[in-house]
Write a protein that holds these residues in place. Structure first.
Motif, PDB file in Angstrom:
ATOM      1  N   MET A   1       0.857  -1.208   0.000  1.00  0.00           N
ATOM      2  CA  MET A   1       0.000   0.000   0.000  1.00  0.00           C
ATOM      3  C   MET A   1       0.884   1.245   0.000  1.00  0.00           C
ATOM      4  N   LYS A   2       0.566   2.209  -0.833  1.00  0.00           N
ATOM      5  CA  LYS A   2       1.367   3.423  -0.954  1.00  0.00           C
ATOM      6  C   LYS A   2       1.245   4.280   0.293  1.00  0.00           C
ATOM      7  N   ASN A   3       2.384   4.760   0.796  1.00  0.00           N
ATOM      8  CA  ASN A   3       2.374   5.606   1.989  1.00  0.00           C
ATOM      9  C   ASN A   3       1.696   6.941   1.675  1.00  0.00           C
ATOM     10  N   GLN A   4       0.841   7.390   2.571  1.00  0.00           N
ATOM     11  CA  GLN A   4       0.171   8.669   2.407  1.00  0.00           C
ATOM     12  C   GLN A   4       1.078   9.804   2.869  1.00  0.00           C
ATOM     13  N   GLU A   5       0.988  10.943   2.195  1.00  0.00           N
ATOM     14  CA  GLU A   5       1.775  12.107   2.578  1.00  0.00           C
ATOM     15  C   GLU A   5       1.288  12.629   3.920  1.00  0.00           C
ATOM     16  N   PRO A   6       2.188  13.026   4.810  1.00  0.00           N
ATOM     17  CA  PRO A   6       1.768  13.558   6.118  1.00  0.00           C
ATOM     18  C   PRO A   6       0.848  14.768   5.951  1.00  0.00           C
ATOM     19  N   LEU A   7      -0.227  14.798   6.726  1.00  0.00           N
ATOM     20  CA  LEU A   7      -1.173  15.918   6.654  1.00  0.00           C
ATOM     21  C   LEU A   7      -0.518  17.231   7.055  1.00  0.00           C
ATOM     22  N   GLN A   8       0.482  17.178   7.929  1.00  0.00           N
ATOM     23  CA  GLN A   8       1.161  18.405   8.331  1.00  0.00           C
ATOM     24  C   GLN A   8       1.832  19.066   7.133  1.00  0.00           C
ATOM     25  N   ASP A   9       2.441  18.262   6.261  1.00  0.00           N
ATOM     26  CA  ASP A   9       3.095  18.810   5.070  1.00  0.00           C
ATOM     27  C   ASP A   9       2.070  19.409   4.104  1.00  0.00           C
ATOM     28  N   ILE A  10       0.947  18.704   3.948  1.00  0.00           N
ATOM     29  CA  ILE A  10      -0.105  19.207   3.058  1.00  0.00           C
ATOM     30  C   ILE A  10      -0.671  20.513   3.608  1.00  0.00           C
ATOM     31  N   ALA A  11      -0.928  20.533   4.921  1.00  0.00           N
ATOM     32  CA  ALA A  11      -1.490  21.735   5.545  1.00  0.00           C
ATOM     33  C   ALA A  11      -0.534  22.909   5.440  1.00  0.00           C
ATOM     34  N   TYR A  12       0.748  22.653   5.564  1.00  0.00           N
ATOM     35  CA  TYR A  12       1.763  23.712   5.440  1.00  0.00           C
ATOM     36  C   TYR A  12       1.634  24.382   4.067  1.00  0.00           C
ATOM     37  N   ASP A  13       1.652  23.583   3.014  1.00  0.00           N
ATOM     38  CA  ASP A  13       1.587  24.145   1.659  1.00  0.00           C
ATOM     39  C   ASP A  13       0.232  24.783   1.385  1.00  0.00           C
ATOM     40  N   ALA A  14      -0.828  24.176   1.902  1.00  0.00           N
ATOM     41  CA  ALA A  14      -2.166  24.720   1.661  1.00  0.00           C
ATOM     42  C   ALA A  14      -2.351  26.065   2.350  1.00  0.00           C
ATOM     43  N   PHE A  15      -1.805  26.196   3.566  1.00  0.00           N
ATOM     44  CA  PHE A  15      -1.942  27.475   4.264  1.00  0.00           C
ATOM     45  C   PHE A  15      -1.118  28.559   3.570  1.00  0.00           C
ATOM     46  N   VAL A  16       0.083  28.228   3.124  1.00  0.00           N
ATOM     47  CA  VAL A  16       0.887  29.195   2.366  1.00  0.00           C
ATOM     48  C   VAL A  16       0.114  29.652   1.134  1.00  0.00           C
ATOM     49  N   TYR A  17      -0.554  28.721   0.476  1.00  0.00           N
ATOM     50  CA  TYR A  17      -1.358  29.050  -0.700  1.00  0.00           C
ATOM     51  C   TYR A  17      -2.519  29.968  -0.331  1.00  0.00           C
ATOM     52  N   ALA A  18      -3.209  29.636   0.759  1.00  0.00           N
ATOM     53  CA  ALA A  18      -4.464  30.313   1.102  1.00  0.00           C
ATOM     54  C   ALA A  18      -4.263  31.632   1.834  1.00  0.00           C
ATOM     55  N   TYR A  19      -3.113  31.822   2.480  1.00  0.00           N
ATOM     56  CA  TYR A  19      -2.919  33.003   3.334  1.00  0.00           C
ATOM     57  C   TYR A  19      -3.209  34.325   2.616  1.00  0.00           C
ATOM     58  N   PRO A  20      -2.656  34.584   1.427  1.00  0.00           N
ATOM     59  CA  PRO A  20      -2.963  35.877   0.780  1.00  0.00           C
ATOM     60  C   PRO A  20      -4.433  36.006   0.403  1.00  0.00           C
ATOM     61  N   LEU A  21      -5.100  34.900   0.055  1.00  0.00           N
ATOM     62  CA  LEU A  21      -6.523  34.965  -0.256  1.00  0.00           C
ATOM     63  C   LEU A  21      -7.302  35.421   0.972  1.00  0.00           C
ATOM     64  N   MET A  22      -6.921  34.896   2.144  1.00  0.00           N
ATOM     65  CA  MET A  22      -7.623  35.259   3.379  1.00  0.00           C
ATOM     66  C   MET A  22      -7.297  36.685   3.810  1.00  0.00           C
ATOM     67  N   GLU A  23      -6.063  37.126   3.616  1.00  0.00           N
ATOM     68  CA  GLU A  23      -5.715  38.515   3.936  1.00  0.00           C
ATOM     69  C   GLU A  23      -6.525  39.479   3.080  1.00  0.00           C
ATOM     70  N   GLN A  24      -6.776  39.084   1.842  1.00  0.00           N
ATOM     71  CA  GLN A  24      -7.594  39.932   0.974  1.00  0.00           C
ATOM     72  C   GLN A  24      -9.042  39.952   1.460  1.00  0.00           C
TER      73      GLN A  24
END
Length: 400
Positions: A1-24
């Motif tokens: 079974m393929k190892n799943q990517e850690p949610l912490q890593d996904i959340a890190y990149d997703a928050f970096v992506y979303a931060y400017p959208l939320m500041e706006q």
């Protein structure tokens, strides 16, 4: 079974992506509340720029009158009409839901010509109104408008320009816009902002959103308490990294600069951390072709000496200004009315150099008031040479 990517890593990149959208979202919410901004209706500020002196406004622009349009194309294209403006600098900075500067009008972009421009998305049919089409991503955009004014004698002229900026065709219906909540924005529920703002995944980011789906972006998920804690850890780490990146925007000689973190989607080319740092540094910075900002944190009295070769690099229609602020980047009243130096007021030496003096008492030449103590100097460069500005660094402040 393929190892799943850690949610912490996904959340890190997703928050970096979303931060400017939320500041706006936060900023637009403030404009809804305090300026009366509503969808598809120009909202012009009648205040003279120097009336902002003494107000708790960060880095107020003391040379331009401002306005904005909140564009909502969720129910159909929206057409903006603008007047001809040839006698002064004007810019219409069009910022999409991702905080990309996706389009410009004004002195540089279209030579100040009058015209009609229709904002639409790829799924919509253009109206038959002879307007220039402007393709958008997302349903919402903000058009930030700045119009130069030299003195009160020009007030009637600038107000006439503001009044001539109109939405001439728009649907009556609008789509709801998110309400900002800081606690939510910095929790695992931040994903709801992305889900509310976007109706579809951008074409170039399909793989990215497939990763983000694991924490609830564009997908319904149910996280365990352990998984929620993992996502929160990713958010906390991402925000710390964003703040560090914003603090590290050093360009040299004691200046912070942001010449490469604002622009179109194509220009930023996946630099999500840069985009987030730009939002933290100061939302809605211009693309490098339009305007650039250099900020230096200094203390006491002193001078900046620009040699002729080290003056800000300009295009044929470019100009610059220098402003002195307190340590909070506010401009406080002073008895000398000394706040900003514009090019038309600067006195250059015979060899083409420029000496700017900062002190508590008036001096001959180019002088800006400072009461002493901590001081923030802001050099604004408009319509620069776009190739040379990327590597440009203003000369340092030399303390006396």
């Amino acid at each position: 079974m393929k190892n799943q990517e850690p949610l912490q890593d996904i959340a890190y990149d997703a928050f970096v992506y979303a931060y400017p959208l939320m500041e706006q979202v936060k900023t637009v919410n403030g404009m809804f509340q305090f300026t009366g901004l509503i969808p598809n209706k120009p909202n012009m500020n009648p205040k003279l720029p120097w009336e902002n002196i003494g107000m708790p406004i960060v880095a107020p622009n003391l040379t331009s009158m401002t306005g904005g349009v909140f564009v909502d194309i969720s129910h159909g294209p929206v057409t903006l009409e603008i007047p001809e403006v040839k006698d002064r600098y004007i810019v219409y900075q069009c910022i999409d839901v991702f905080t990309h500067n996706f389009f410009y009008l004004g002195t540089r972009a279209n030579n100040g010509e009058a015209g009609r421009f229709v904002f639409y998305n790829k799924h919509q049919q253009l109206p038959n109104n002879d307007a220039t089409p402007v393709l958008m991503e997302g349903d919402h955009a903000i058009v930030v408008i700045r119009i130069d004014i030299a003195n009160e004698d020009e007030y009637a002229r600038v107000r006439a320009i503001q009044d001539a900026i109109q939405i001439v065709d728009a649907p009556q219906e609008h789509r709801s816009y998110p309400t900002y909540d800081e606690k939510k924005a910095f929790s695992p529920d931040f994903v709801e902002y992305v889900n509310e703002l976007l109706t579809e995944v951008p074409d170039t980011e399909t793989a990215l959103f497939e990763r983000f789906a694991a924490i609830g972006i564009m997908r319904d998920v149910s996280l365990t308490a352990e998984q929620t804690a993992e996502v929160q850890a990713g958010i906390d780490a991402a925000y710390a990294a964003i703040r560090q990146e914003a603090a590290n925007l050093q360009v040299g000689n004691g200046y912070l600069g942001a010449t490469t973190i604002f622009g179109t989607r194509e220009y930023l080319d996946g630099n999500y951390m840069g985009r987030a740092a730009g939002a933290n540094f100061g939302l809605w910075g211009n693309s490098k072709e339009e305007a650039n900002y250099f900020m230096s944190f200094v203390e006491g009295e002193g001078d900046i000496v620009f040699t002729k070769e080290n003056l800000p690099p300009l295009s044929e229609i470019g100009f610059y200004s220098i402003t002195a602020h307190d340590e909070n980047v506010h401009v406080k009243p002073n008895e000398f009315d000394s706040y900003v130096l514009t090019m038309d007021k600067m006195r250059f030496e015979e060899d083409g150099s420029l000496v700017v003096k900062f002190s508590s008492q008036p001096e001959e030449g180019n002088w800006l008031y400072t009461p002493g103590g901590k001081l923030i100097i802001l050099v604004r460069v408009y319509q620069p040479d776009p190739d040379r500005i990327v590597d440009y660094v203003p000369p340092p402040f030399v303390k006396r």
